[in-house]
Design a protein around this motif. Structure first.
Motif, PDB file in Angstrom:
ATOM      1  N   LEU A 215      -7.816   8.580  -5.843  1.00  0.00           N
ATOM      2  CA  LEU A 215      -6.596   8.539  -5.065  1.00  0.00           C
ATOM      3  C   LEU A 215      -6.201   7.117  -4.703  1.00  0.00           C
ATOM      4  CD1 LEU A 215      -4.684  10.743  -3.778  1.00  0.00           C
ATOM      5  CD2 LEU A 215      -5.269   9.475  -1.766  1.00  0.00           C
ATOM      6  N   VAL A 228       5.942   0.421  -2.506  1.00  0.00           N
ATOM      7  CA  VAL A 228       5.984   1.170  -1.244  1.00  0.00           C
ATOM      8  C   VAL A 228       5.275   0.485  -0.079  1.00  0.00           C
ATOM      9  CG1 VAL A 228       6.369   3.455  -2.163  1.00  0.00           C
ATOM     10  CG2 VAL A 228       4.059   2.557  -2.030  1.00  0.00           C
ATOM     11  N   PHE A 245     -11.056   1.405   1.255  1.00  0.00           N
ATOM     12  CA  PHE A 245     -10.965   2.575   0.375  1.00  0.00           C
ATOM     13  C   PHE A 245     -11.741   2.333  -0.914  1.00  0.00           C
ATOM     14  CE2 PHE A 245      -8.664   4.940   3.118  1.00  0.00           C
ATOM     15  CZ  PHE A 245      -7.271   4.927   3.086  1.00  0.00           C
TER      16      PHE A 245
ATOM     17  N   LEU C  43      -5.436   9.775   1.874  1.00  0.00           N
ATOM     18  CA  LEU C  43      -4.051   9.847   2.350  1.00  0.00           C
ATOM     19  C   LEU C  43      -4.020  10.158   3.842  1.00  0.00           C
ATOM     20  CD1 LEU C  43      -2.261  11.703  -0.565  1.00  0.00           C
ATOM     21  CD2 LEU C  43      -1.882   9.369   0.192  1.00  0.00           C
ATOM     22  N   GLY C  46      -5.305   7.050   5.649  1.00  0.00           N
ATOM     23  CA  GLY C  46      -4.292   6.000   5.614  1.00  0.00           C
ATOM     24  C   GLY C  46      -3.153   6.299   6.563  1.00  0.00           C
ATOM     25  N   ILE C  49      -4.231   5.759  10.164  1.00  0.00           N
ATOM     26  CA  ILE C  49      -4.356   4.342  10.484  1.00  0.00           C
ATOM     27  C   ILE C  49      -2.988   3.706  10.705  1.00  0.00           C
ATOM     28  CG2 ILE C  49      -4.953   2.091   9.499  1.00  0.00           C
ATOM     29  CD1 ILE C  49      -7.391   3.376   8.272  1.00  0.00           C
ATOM     30  N   PHE C  50      -2.065   3.957   9.796  1.00  0.00           N
ATOM     31  CA  PHE C  50      -0.752   3.331   9.927  1.00  0.00           C
ATOM     32  C   PHE C  50       0.035   3.909  11.088  1.00  0.00           C
ATOM     33  CE2 PHE C  50      -0.479   0.131   6.889  1.00  0.00           C
ATOM     34  CZ  PHE C  50      -1.148   0.521   5.744  1.00  0.00           C
ATOM     35  N   ILE C  53      -1.043   1.928  13.929  1.00  0.00           N
ATOM     36  CA  ILE C  53      -0.517   0.554  13.932  1.00  0.00           C
ATOM     37  C   ILE C  53       0.978   0.536  14.234  1.00  0.00           C
ATOM     38  CG2 ILE C  53      -0.125  -1.504  12.538  1.00  0.00           C
ATOM     39  CD1 ILE C  53      -2.500  -0.782  10.847  1.00  0.00           C
ATOM     40  N   TYR C  54       1.717   1.439  13.601  1.00  0.00           N
ATOM     41  CA  TYR C  54       3.177   1.424  13.737  1.00  0.00           C
ATOM     42  C   TYR C  54       3.640   2.649  14.502  1.00  0.00           C
ATOM     43  CZ  TYR C  54       2.935  -2.041   9.961  1.00  0.00           C
ATOM     44  OH  TYR C  54       2.668  -3.144   9.191  1.00  0.00           O
ATOM     45  N   ASP C  56       5.516   3.561  17.077  1.00  0.00           N
ATOM     46  CA  ASP C  56       6.902   3.942  17.396  1.00  0.00           C
ATOM     47  C   ASP C  56       7.699   4.343  16.170  1.00  0.00           C
ATOM     48  OD1 ASP C  56       7.273   1.539  20.080  1.00  0.00           O
ATOM     49  OD2 ASP C  56       6.533   3.600  20.033  1.00  0.00           O
ATOM     50  N   GLY C 132       9.341   3.686   0.721  1.00  0.00           N
ATOM     51  CA  GLY C 132       9.402   2.256   0.430  1.00  0.00           C
ATOM     52  C   GLY C 132      10.790   1.716   0.117  1.00  0.00           C
ATOM     53  N   PRO C 133      10.910   1.083  -1.029  1.00  0.00           N
ATOM     54  CA  PRO C 133      12.182   0.431  -1.345  1.00  0.00           C
ATOM     55  C   PRO C 133      13.309   1.404  -1.662  1.00  0.00           C
ATOM     56  CG  PRO C 133      10.658   0.270  -3.182  1.00  0.00           C
ATOM     57  CD  PRO C 133       9.908   0.903  -2.064  1.00  0.00           C
ATOM     58  N   GLU C 142      16.794  -0.051  12.146  1.00  0.00           N
ATOM     59  CA  GLU C 142      16.914  -0.804  13.396  1.00  0.00           C
ATOM     60  C   GLU C 142      15.910  -0.320  14.422  1.00  0.00           C
ATOM     61  OE1 GLU C 142      19.820  -3.038  14.271  1.00  0.00           O
ATOM     62  OE2 GLU C 142      19.717  -3.179  12.088  1.00  0.00           O
ATOM     63  N   GLU C 146       9.409   0.683  10.250  1.00  0.00           N
ATOM     64  CA  GLU C 146       8.378   1.114   9.309  1.00  0.00           C
ATOM     65  C   GLU C 146       8.598   2.532   8.827  1.00  0.00           C
ATOM     66  OE1 GLU C 146       6.477  -0.972   8.048  1.00  0.00           O
ATOM     67  OE2 GLU C 146       7.008  -2.589   9.438  1.00  0.00           O
ATOM     68  N   LEU C 149       7.564   3.364   5.271  1.00  0.00           N
ATOM     69  CA  LEU C 149       6.134   3.608   5.036  1.00  0.00           C
ATOM     70  C   LEU C 149       5.772   5.031   5.431  1.00  0.00           C
ATOM     71  CD1 LEU C 149       3.563   2.247   4.076  1.00  0.00           C
ATOM     72  CD2 LEU C 149       3.068   1.633   6.439  1.00  0.00           C
ATOM     73  N   THR C 152       6.766   7.154   2.675  1.00  0.00           N
ATOM     74  CA  THR C 152       5.831   7.028   1.551  1.00  0.00           C
ATOM     75  C   THR C 152       4.707   8.022   1.719  1.00  0.00           C
ATOM     76  OG1 THR C 152       6.302   4.667   1.320  1.00  0.00           O
ATOM     77  CG2 THR C 152       4.262   5.475   0.357  1.00  0.00           C
ATOM     78  N   PHE C 153       4.109   8.017   2.892  1.00  0.00           N
ATOM     79  CA  PHE C 153       3.014   8.955   3.129  1.00  0.00           C
ATOM     80  C   PHE C 153       3.504  10.396   3.100  1.00  0.00           C
ATOM     81  CE2 PHE C 153      -0.935   6.903   3.701  1.00  0.00           C
ATOM     82  CZ  PHE C 153      -0.636   5.596   4.043  1.00  0.00           C
ATOM     83  N   CYS C 156       4.048  11.313  -0.561  1.00  0.00           N
ATOM     84  CA  CYS C 156       2.785  11.363  -1.302  1.00  0.00           C
ATOM     85  C   CYS C 156       1.968  12.584  -0.901  1.00  0.00           C
ATOM     86  CB  CYS C 156       1.940  10.116  -1.052  1.00  0.00           C
ATOM     87  SG  CYS C 156       2.444   8.708  -2.034  1.00  0.00           S
TER      88      CYS C 156
END
Lengths: 533, 355, 217
Positions: A215, A228, A245, C43, C46, C49-50, C53-54, C56, C132-133, C142, C146, C149, C152-153, C156
């Motif tokens: 993964l 991403v 990971f 996943l 991850g 964790i994010f 971190i992010y 809000d 992402g992009p 605004e 994030e 991101l 993205t998760f 995925c």
């Protein structure tokens, strides 16, 4: 398909025909297909290694650019790790020997087994195809953000590793089910050969660790393609998260490489010392102890990554504990030699070589686990020396022991002991000459993955290069006498080593159905002794 | 006996401490190697095959098994503890009074930013017998690097978007090799630098922009490289040939503003002062006074230390950690609007407002 | 029905008997599911964790998810786990119609799940809430820089899960065909058992996914 083969035939000549090999469900044939495929990849990975050592004979560029060099060490690492050492003993030897040692007719899921092989082949093809798309220069570790930013064919290689991962997972799955469910009558857990225990521990690691890598590599590939931003800090991601990971799999992975090797040694020593193995239960438990600790030490690859002091403390502490079950095994092998009756056949010689190099590799592993010490050694040639001592020294020596031990069983032929000893000498001396100087390069601070280096490091690099060619010569000789034995070797008896495990209680080579009778186990696998000496 | 093929010249107390630890480790390694291989060779000869030899079938010995489990465990714990002590020295023993240099890596060169506001490339100038702390990062669009000085036994990764730090106190005047030791592409092995440890007098002269003679190379990298043997460095590298015994200046002109002053100017020109005051009174945003290093209470109740990483994040992504009392204020994010060198200057300025 | 018992004693040559083969196959599926847990794990880790971190951004983005549709999907999957279990017990009792009906109902539930997912995804695409992009909802950036991101998760994790659902549906079609031929009965229902196990796993993953992504504020 007919499962009773005619008398006098063996798995090689019955059933006949190329197609019968291509769609075979016979674990022995699948094992042999892996065996020769892995040897071929070993040759290629080895050629990349010789290319590296040639380039490093002198400082500066010899015959390749830095970009090419970076590809050489990437391919050397990727091929050796994913295509050679991980499948080497489990898929090539384990597939063949495991059901035999259990007294089974095949692995639990023969079709899954064949699928594993073809997935392996497919993954390998994708991996080699990257050579035509610009090659890969990230190192086998694919650290971000370099791997997400590089324009090389890294995405394709990541996909190859993803595919190969499933081959490994399915093999592990198959072995666990086989060991649980297909033991012959009388084959209690405490009578299992230690090679089976080793494959069991290895398979658990394969099952649990490989999906995490699969993964993770998928996410890196997705990030490369779509940007991403999970691991790339320029996009808000965390590159150290990738390292966590990655090493969560890759540290247990090295035990996928080493545990089967320990299993082979467990087989070889009692047979050639003609006496029971010392501390059977502790030996089995130690395998699991190592496997368990393997999962919780990954951070020792990241002591300088910027992770917290507490993290470093914990990982250093736990890593130390790997040495305890490993030490138990090493001392128990010594005790198995004590008052034995030791025969100096090639498998035993490779045991001696194994002990010599594995102990050095293991001790230097303790040094690297030592927090303060690792700060200097991390990412230098000390690490390169350490892992080659355990992986090549350890696993490869055990693989050579296994090849010689089971050669009669696989092919029904004996190899030449004289030539084996000559090849052994070149491999053993060459190996030490290649890698021992690298410890000193590490002390001197020579970093890894360096295309060019300071003149200070020239002499040691030259020693190392000379050693590598001696090793190459040793393997060339081995290919020669083993290849010769394959076709012209003396016919092997069923049990040339007078061993007690089940694979030796059938013909060499075995018939299609493994045993022409119902095997029943009535004694332990290492019950050598005065009556059986 | 010259042990420098094992232990390169140790240029600091911590390097010597490392050496002592590693002598111990070497002794342990050699000892255990002999403990295993000795008996192995002995048994191989003593118990070599003889027909009719009576073999032992003893497969257990509780005492022996306990010994070879317990003793290694104890020794491993000692090794761990000693390793931890040395690591602790490396990490925490930084004296209060130290110099600070900020390091920014990019493929494939090192930029050093000093408190006096100047920058140098690939040469790090420090005075002898003085503790120096490096605050390090990689350019945000760049990759991982790692700063390594073998003769000081120090190493730390440089991560884009994050600050890591390291400290050292060199005790011998000389030029020491700096390596990049985290693979970073085609120029990885050319990303070399020199740590130039000057006598206090020479350092003083250097800070005033006077010409000095560089000390000789010491330790790793002391052997002169024959001309032409160095592989061509990739074009983006600004590496200079650091020839030996050549009088040289730091490659930047003496700046008119110290790093702190540069930071203060940036805080004004980039609009930070509109909301953050440099006096101890509240503004639209939290005051800068006393901020650096302080424990900050966040809106969600947790606390965090306002270190370099916190400040960087607050500039790039202010909504990640909102300070208590400022929940309704929306600080505009500044991602990528400040270069690493500018961020470093701002950090120095904030640090100067510590009290 | 004789055909239900016709292959009762058929088993691969390396097994003692059909029961031995059945138990081994079950263990094989359990092992496969075990490694699947580890496959999804990075996943989840991850994401957590994010999210930490992010906080809000992720909190805001998570509120964009339709918890009603998510709840409907949860119910659908739970019901489908129930019906697949009923298909197995029907086979054990030799009730051919029961097997077919329950399998079909499970398939319909699975298709329903995918339909709801399609609706959800189309909403996200319409609002420009993509990974992402590909994220185009500049207004949201605004307040939640994030959010890309998060998505993205989101894509995925739900995407990987949906792939597993689709894989299961393909197998169910094949099982329905075999059931119509009367291949399953008290003597042999291994494919039902194994697919049932797999389907329960797919359900379980969703039961963790749904609260984590949609509900935990």
């Amino acid at each position: 398909m007919e499962h009773t083969s005619p008398e006098g035939t063996n798995y090689i000549n019955y059933p006949k025909g190329l197609m019968s090999w291509i769609v075979t469900l016979d674990h022995k044939r699948i094992g042999m297909m892996y065996f020769f495929t892995v040897l071929f990849f070993f040759l290629i990975g080895g050629l990349f290694a010789l290319g590296i050592r040639l380039e490093l004979f002198e400082p500066g560029g010899q015959f390749m650019t830095a970009d090419t060099y970076n590809r050489f060490f990437t391919y050397h690492g990727t091929i050796m790790v994913f295509l050679v050492i991980i499948p080497m003993i489990p898929a090539a030897m384990g597939n063949f020997i495991l059901p035999l040692q259990l007294g089974a007719k095949d692995v639990a899921f023969p079709r899954l087994n064949l699928a594993s092989y073809y997935i392996f082949l497919f993954g390998a093809i994708v991996a080699f195809a990257t050579l035509f798309f610009g090659g890969v220069d990230t190192g086998w570790t694919f650290y971000t953000p370099y791997s997400t930013n590089t324009s090389s064919a890294a995405g394709m290689m990541l996909t190859a590793a993803f595919i190969l991962g499933f081959s490994s997972i399915f093999t592990g799955l198959n072995f666990v089910a086989t060991i649980h469910k297909l033991r012959a009558p009388g084959q209690t857990w405490m009578r299992l050969p230690l090679f089976c225990w080793a494959l069991y521990a290895t398979s658990i690691i394969q099952l649990l660790a490989t999906p995490v890598l699969a993964l993770t590599l998928m996410l890196v590939a997705i990030e490369k393609v779509s940007g991403v931003g999970i691991f790339d800090p320029a996009l808000g991601g965390d590159p150290v998260l990738f390292q966590h990971f990655f090493w969560f799999y890759s540290h247990p992975a090295v035990y996928i490489m080493v545990l089967p090797a320990l299993g082979v040694i467990n087989e070889v020593v009692p047979v050639f010392a003609r006496r029971p193995i010392f501390a059977y239960k502790a030996m089995a438990a130690a395998l699991f102890g190592i496997a368990l600790v393997a999962f919780i030490v990954w951070g020792h690859h990241m002591f300088t990554s910027g992770q917290t002091v507490l993290t470093n403390f914990v990982f250093s502490l736990i890593t130390m504990f790997v040495a305890v079950p490993t030490g138990i095994k090493v001392f128990s092998w010594l005790a198995t030699m004590y008052k034995g009756n030791i025969q100096f056949y090639a498998p035993m010689l490779y045991f001696f070589a194994f002990m010599f190099v594995f102990v050095i590799g293991g001790l230097t592993g303790v040094v690297l686990a030592t927090l303060g010490a690792d700060i200097h050694f991390h990412d230098t040639y000390y690490v390169v020396a350490h892992f080659h001592y355990v992986m090549v020294g350890g696993t490869l020596m055990a693989f050579m022991a296994a090849i010689h031990y089971w050669f009669p069983k696989f092919f029904g032929r004996m190899y030449s002991e004289a030539w084996a000893k000559i090849s052994w000498l070149f491999i053993f001396i060459g190996f030490n000459l290649t890698f021992f100087p690298q410890f000193f390069l590490g002390f001197q601070g020579m970093p890894r993955r360096y295309y060019n280096y300071l003149p200070d490091y020239t002499f040691l690099n030259q020693l190392s290069t000379i050693g590598s060619f001696l090793v190459g010569l040793g393997f060339f000789i081995a290919a020669f006498y083993l290849g010769h034995a394959l076709f012209r070797g003396k016919k092997a008896p069923d049990n040339p080593w007078r061993a007690l495990t089940l694979e030796w209680q059938t013909s060499s080579p075995p018939p299609l159905e493994n045993f022409r009778y119902e095997p029943v186990v009535t004694h332990g696998p290492y019950d050598y002794g005065p009556e059986r000496g | 006996m010259d042990w420098s093929f094992i232990f390169p010249i140790a240029a600091s107390e911590i390097a010597r401490s490392w050496d002592t630890l590693n002598v111990f480790l070497l002794v342990i390694c050699v000892f255990f190697f002999l403990v295993v291989i000795g008996p192995m060779v002995f048994f191989a000869i003593r118990y070599r095959f003889k027909p009719n030899r009576k073999v032992s079938t003893v497969s257990h010995n509780f005492t022996l098994e306990v010994i070879w489990t317990a003793i290694p465990t104890i020794i491993l714990m000692v090794i761990f503890w000693w390793g931890w002590v040395v690591y602790r020295q490396m990490t925490f023993d930084l004296p209060q009074n130290h110099k600070q240099v900020r390091v920014v890596a990019k493929s494939w060169s090192w930029t050093f930013q000093y408190e006096d506001g100047r920058t140098t490339t690939n040469q790090l100038f420090v005075p002898v017998d003085t503790p120096v702390r490096l605050i390090m990062t990689s350019e945000i669009n760049d990759v991982l690097h790692s700063f390594f000085v073998p003769n000081l036994r120090i190493k730390k990764d440089l991560v884009p978007g994050l600050y890591t730090n390291i400290w050292f106190k060199p005790e011998i005047v000389g030029q020491y090799q700096i390596f990049c030791t985290e693979y970073c592409g085609a120029g990885h092995s050319e990303m070399l630098g020199k740590l130039i440890v000057l006598s206090k007098e020479d350092y003083e002269l250097w800070t005033w922009g006077k010409e000095i003679e560089l000390p000789p190379a010491v330790g790793v990298g002391a052997i002169p490289q024959p001309p032409g043997l160095v592989a061509k460095a990739p074009s983006s590298s600004k590496k200079e040939e650091t020839g030996i015994q050549v009088a040289m200046l730091g490659d930047a002109e003496l700046p008119s503003m110290s790093l702190v002053e540069q930071g203060e100017a940036l805080a004004a020109s980039r609009g930070c002062v509109a909301c953050h005051s440099s006096e101890d009174r509240p503004g639209i945003g939290p005051s800068y006074v006393g901020l650096f290093g302080r424990e900050v209470e966040l809106a969600d109740g947790t606390t965090v230390i306002a270190d370099e990483n916190y400040i960087r994040e607050s500039i790039e992504n202010p909504h990640a950690k909102i300070v208590k009392g400022y929940e309704n204020v929306l600080m505009p994010p500044y991602p990528g609007l400040l270069t690493e060198l500018e961020l470093n200057a701002l950090m120095a300025y904030l640090k100067s407002l510590e009290n | 029905m004789s055909s239900a018992h016709a292959n009762e004693h058929e088993h691969a040559h390396h097994f003692r008997d059909a029961e031995h083969q059945f138990q081994t196959n079950k263990q094989g599926m359990w092992l496969f599911l075990l490694q699947e847990v580890l496959f999804f794990a990075p996943l989840f880790v991850g994401y957590i964790i994010f999210k930490f971190i992010y906080f809000d951004s992720f909190h805001y983005a998570s509120k964009q998810l339709d918890w009603v549709l998510g709840s409907v999907n949860t119910v659908i999957l739970i019901v489908s786990s129930f019906t697949v279990a009923r298909a197995i017990s029907s086979a054990q009792r030799g009730n051919q119609t029961g097997v077919i009906e329950n399998l079909v109902f499970t398939l319909i539930c699975g298709l329903g799940f995918m339909a709801v997912k399609a609706i959800e995804y189309s909403h996200k695409i319409h609002d420009g809430l993509l990974p992402g992009p590909l994220f185009t909802n500049t207004a949201m950036l605004e307040v939640a820089p994030e959010a890309p991101l998060f998505f993205t998760f989101y894509f995925c994790m739900t995407g990987l899960h949906a792939l597993h659902v689709v894989g299961g549906l393909v197998v169910f079609v094949w099982l329905i065909k075999r059931a119509k031929r009367g291949e399953f009965g008290p003597g042999y229902y291994t494919p039902l058992e194994l697919t049932g196990l797999y389907w329960h796993f797919v359900d379980l993953v969703w039961i963790f996914l749904f609260p984590l992504l949609y509900l935990v504020g």
